[in-house]
Enzyme design. Structure first.
Site, PDB file in Angstrom:
ATOM      1  N   HIS A 133       0.847  -1.161   0.061  1.00 34.80           N
ATOM      2  CA  HIS A 133       0.169  -0.032   0.119  1.00 34.80           C
ATOM      3  C   HIS A 133       1.086   1.125  -0.188  1.00 34.80           C
ATOM      4  O   HIS A 133       0.579   2.195  -0.900  1.00 34.80           O
ATOM      5  CB  HIS A 133      -0.796   0.108   1.442  1.00 34.80           C
ATOM      6  CG  HIS A 133      -1.864   1.111   1.346  1.00 34.80           C
ATOM      7  ND1 HIS A 133      -2.824   1.337   0.716  1.00 34.80           N
ATOM      8  CD2 HIS A 133      -1.402   2.298   1.970  1.00 34.80           C
ATOM      9  CE1 HIS A 133      -3.447   2.556   1.187  1.00 34.80           C
ATOM     10  NE2 HIS A 133      -2.623   3.219   1.942  1.00 34.80           N
ATOM     11  N   GLU A 134       1.943   1.135   0.919  1.00 35.43           N
ATOM     12  CA  GLU A 134       2.786   2.432   0.923  1.00 35.43           C
ATOM     13  C   GLU A 134       3.436   2.688  -0.400  1.00 35.43           C
ATOM     14  O   GLU A 134       3.984   3.741  -0.793  1.00 35.43           O
ATOM     15  CB  GLU A 134       3.726   2.372   2.198  1.00 35.43           C
ATOM     16  CG  GLU A 134       2.871   2.394   3.433  1.00 35.43           C
ATOM     17  CD  GLU A 134       2.018   3.620   3.669  1.00 35.43           C
ATOM     18  OE1 GLU A 134       2.341   4.556   2.878  1.00 35.43           O
ATOM     19  OE2 GLU A 134       1.009   3.616   4.445  1.00 35.43           O
TER      20      GLU A 134
ATOM     21  N   HIS B  31       1.550   4.288  -2.993  1.00 38.19           N
ATOM     22  CA  HIS B  31       1.569   5.743  -2.670  1.00 38.19           C
ATOM     23  C   HIS B  31       2.875   6.435  -3.512  1.00 38.19           C
ATOM     24  O   HIS B  31       2.647   7.480  -4.142  1.00 38.19           O
ATOM     25  CB  HIS B  31       1.398   6.355  -1.295  1.00 38.19           C
ATOM     26  CG  HIS B  31       0.358   6.166  -0.554  1.00 38.19           C
ATOM     27  ND1 HIS B  31      -0.992   6.871  -1.164  1.00 38.19           N
ATOM     28  CD2 HIS B  31      -0.117   5.791   0.606  1.00 38.19           C
ATOM     29  CE1 HIS B  31      -1.979   6.600  -0.402  1.00 38.19           C
ATOM     30  NE2 HIS B  31      -1.587   5.896   0.674  1.00 38.19           N
TER      31      HIS B  31
ATOM     32  N   GLU C 156      -6.143   6.783  -1.430  1.00 40.04           N
ATOM     33  CA  GLU C 156      -6.241   5.577  -0.505  1.00 40.04           C
ATOM     34  C   GLU C 156      -6.751   4.453  -1.527  1.00 40.04           C
ATOM     35  O   GLU C 156      -6.091   3.303  -1.305  1.00 40.04           O
ATOM     36  CB  GLU C 156      -6.799   5.766   0.528  1.00 40.04           C
ATOM     37  CG  GLU C 156      -6.174   6.661   1.759  1.00 40.04           C
ATOM     38  CD  GLU C 156      -4.926   6.117   2.185  1.00 40.04           C
ATOM     39  OE1 GLU C 156      -4.881   5.140   2.858  1.00 40.04           O
ATOM     40  OE2 GLU C 156      -3.880   6.963   2.255  1.00 40.04           O
TER      41      GLU C 156
END
Length: 209
Positions: free
Chosen positions: A77-78, A81, A140
């Site tokens: 997930h990071e 980003h 997100e």
């Protein structure tokens, strides 16, 4: 790193670096300078990224992680980003909001301090609720999508994303949040969307020993 207590406990640092490097290889961005750090704050349930591949994981999040695959959900997930350059996009949106506020004040020819305060308050609410918060939630969801594809490419079962976010939902069960006023999606909405993306991610999944 000068201000935060960095952990050197191998119980945390070794899995973060091991899983992180597999996710980084799946991302296939050799131009990024990948770094993976653990911040020793057991009460902080969080992780974040900085541009260029700097990933930070707080020790507090490990109480919701039961496997490397669930850790891959966080790091994927990071990394999502970072790949989508969300940090730069957020800075750009904030700058546009500031410029819009200045232009609006000029256009309305506000001359008293009371009028300026009223305008600033109203503009802040409209911009935050109408633009910045929805934009953050969109980012997100995008990072979730990129993340489960990356974890699948790295050899981690994307279904672990469902178990991880279900674990996280327990954290917020007694802390209800109105999604409309949040930068992050509600857990149930995030889980529902990830569930629809699992079949796509499974096309890239090849288990590794």
């Amino acid at each position: 790193l000068k201000k935060e207590p960095e952990s050197h406990d191998p119980r945390y640092t070794e899995p973060v670096r091991r899983v992180g490097m597999r996710i980084a290889r799946a991302a296939n961005r050799p131009d990024y300078q990948w770094e993976f750090h653990v911040i020793d704050k057991p009460k902080v349930v969080n992780a974040f990224c900085l541009p260029g591949g700097k990933i930070f994981v707080y020790t507090g999040i490990f109480k919701y992680i039961a496997s490397d695959a669930e850790l891959a959900t966080v790091i994927g997930h990071e990394t999502g980003h970072a790949l989508a350059r969300h940090g730069a996009e957020r800075m750009g949106m904030a700058l546009l909001a500031q410029l819009g506020e200045a232009a609006g004040a000029v256009a309305l020819n506000l001359q008293t301090e009371e009028a300026m305060r009223a305008f600033d308050a109203a503009y802040g609410v409209v911009t935050n609720v109408g633009l910045l918060l929805p934009y953050s939630r969109t980012q997100e969801y995008e990072a979730d999508h990129i993340g489960i594809i990356l974890m699948a490419l790295a050899g981690y079962d994307p279904h672990a994303a469902l178990s991880f976010w279900s674990n996280m939902a327990q954290e917020s069960r007694d802390k209800p949040t109105i999604e409309f006023l949040s930068t992050h999606p509600l857990d149930k909405n995030r889980i529902a969307r990830i569930r629809t993306q699992i079949p796509e991610a499974m096309k890239y999944y090849r288990p590794r020993m």
